[in-house]
Design a protein around this motif. Structure first.
Motif, PDB file in Angstrom:
ATOM      1  N   TRP A 169      20.264 -39.564 -17.011  1.00 59.92           N
ATOM      2  CA  TRP A 169      20.015 -38.870 -15.764  1.00 59.92           C
ATOM      3  C   TRP A 169      19.536 -39.901 -14.747  1.00 59.92           C
ATOM      4  O   TRP A 169      18.627 -40.698 -15.042  1.00 59.92           O
ATOM      5  CB  TRP A 169      18.957 -37.785 -15.929  1.00 59.92           C
ATOM      6  CG  TRP A 169      19.421 -36.570 -16.660  1.00 59.92           C
ATOM      7  CD1 TRP A 169      19.235 -36.271 -17.976  1.00 59.92           C
ATOM      8  CD2 TRP A 169      20.134 -35.459 -16.103  1.00 59.92           C
ATOM      9  NE1 TRP A 169      19.799 -35.053 -18.282  1.00 59.92           N
ATOM     10  CE2 TRP A 169      20.349 -34.534 -17.145  1.00 59.92           C
ATOM     11  CE3 TRP A 169      20.609 -35.150 -14.827  1.00 59.92           C
ATOM     12  CZ2 TRP A 169      21.028 -33.327 -16.954  1.00 59.92           C
ATOM     13  CZ3 TRP A 169      21.276 -33.958 -14.644  1.00 59.92           C
ATOM     14  CH2 TRP A 169      21.482 -33.052 -15.687  1.00 59.92           C
TER      15      TRP A 169
ATOM     16  N   ILE B 169      14.159 -35.666 -21.911  1.00 65.17           N
ATOM     17  CA  ILE B 169      15.608 -35.626 -22.034  1.00 65.17           C
ATOM     18  C   ILE B 169      15.969 -35.235 -23.461  1.00 65.17           C
ATOM     19  O   ILE B 169      15.284 -35.616 -24.416  1.00 65.17           O
ATOM     20  CB  ILE B 169      16.242 -36.983 -21.661  1.00 65.17           C
ATOM     21  CG1 ILE B 169      17.769 -36.873 -21.599  1.00 65.17           C
ATOM     22  CG2 ILE B 169      15.807 -38.086 -22.614  1.00 65.17           C
ATOM     23  CD1 ILE B 169      18.454 -38.118 -21.023  1.00 65.17           C
TER      24      ILE B 169
ATOM     25  N   LEU C 169      17.552 -32.078 -19.053  1.00 66.58           N
ATOM     26  CA  LEU C 169      16.374 -32.755 -18.540  1.00 66.58           C
ATOM     27  C   LEU C 169      15.349 -31.690 -18.191  1.00 66.58           C
ATOM     28  O   LEU C 169      15.532 -30.944 -17.236  1.00 66.58           O
ATOM     29  CB  LEU C 169      16.705 -33.595 -17.306  1.00 66.58           C
ATOM     30  CG  LEU C 169      15.550 -34.442 -16.771  1.00 66.58           C
ATOM     31  CD1 LEU C 169      15.202 -35.550 -17.764  1.00 66.58           C
ATOM     32  CD2 LEU C 169      15.888 -35.022 -15.407  1.00 66.58           C
TER      33      LEU C 169
END
Length: 118
Positions: A36, A70, A81
């Motif tokens: 992410w 995560i 997330l």
């Protein structure tokens, strides 16, 4: 066709929580490190978190300070997330990224907006 589709972005108040999801298709998900990233207006894209293909190694960016988690589900081809104790400085577009563990292959999602404001 390779696709990474993020969802879960929203507007929340400081201290709130959100769970972002990224659905992957079109490639062998279990061969890829998943990350992410986020990008705030006027700032460079920043790594938020990453998880290796088997989920055995996880890394978080310094700014996350233990507030984010995560995770991934290889069977569902999903990466998540979980974001807690959100702060205004967490406001950004959050992107899902897939990187092959051994080949120079990378894919990006279109991003999902997270806004933290009172």
């Amino acid at each position: 066709q390779v696709q990474l589709v993020e969802s879960g972005g929203d507007s929340v108040q400081p201290g709130g929580s959100l769970r972002l999801s990224c659905a992957a298709s079109g490639f062998t998900f279990s061969w890829y490190i998943m990350r992410w990233y986020r990008q705030a207006p006027g700032k460079e894209r920043e790594l938020v978190a990453e998880i290796t293909s088997a989920g055995s190694t996880i890394y978080y960016g310094d700014s996350m300070n233990g507030r984010f988690t995560i995770s991934r589900d290889n069977g569902k081809r999903m990466v998540y997330l979980q974001m807690n104790s959100l702060k205004p400085e967490d406001t950004a577009v959050y992107y899902c990224n897939a990187a092959h563990e051994r080949q120079p292959l990378k894919y990006w999602g279109q991003g999902t907006q997270v806004t933290v404001s009172s």
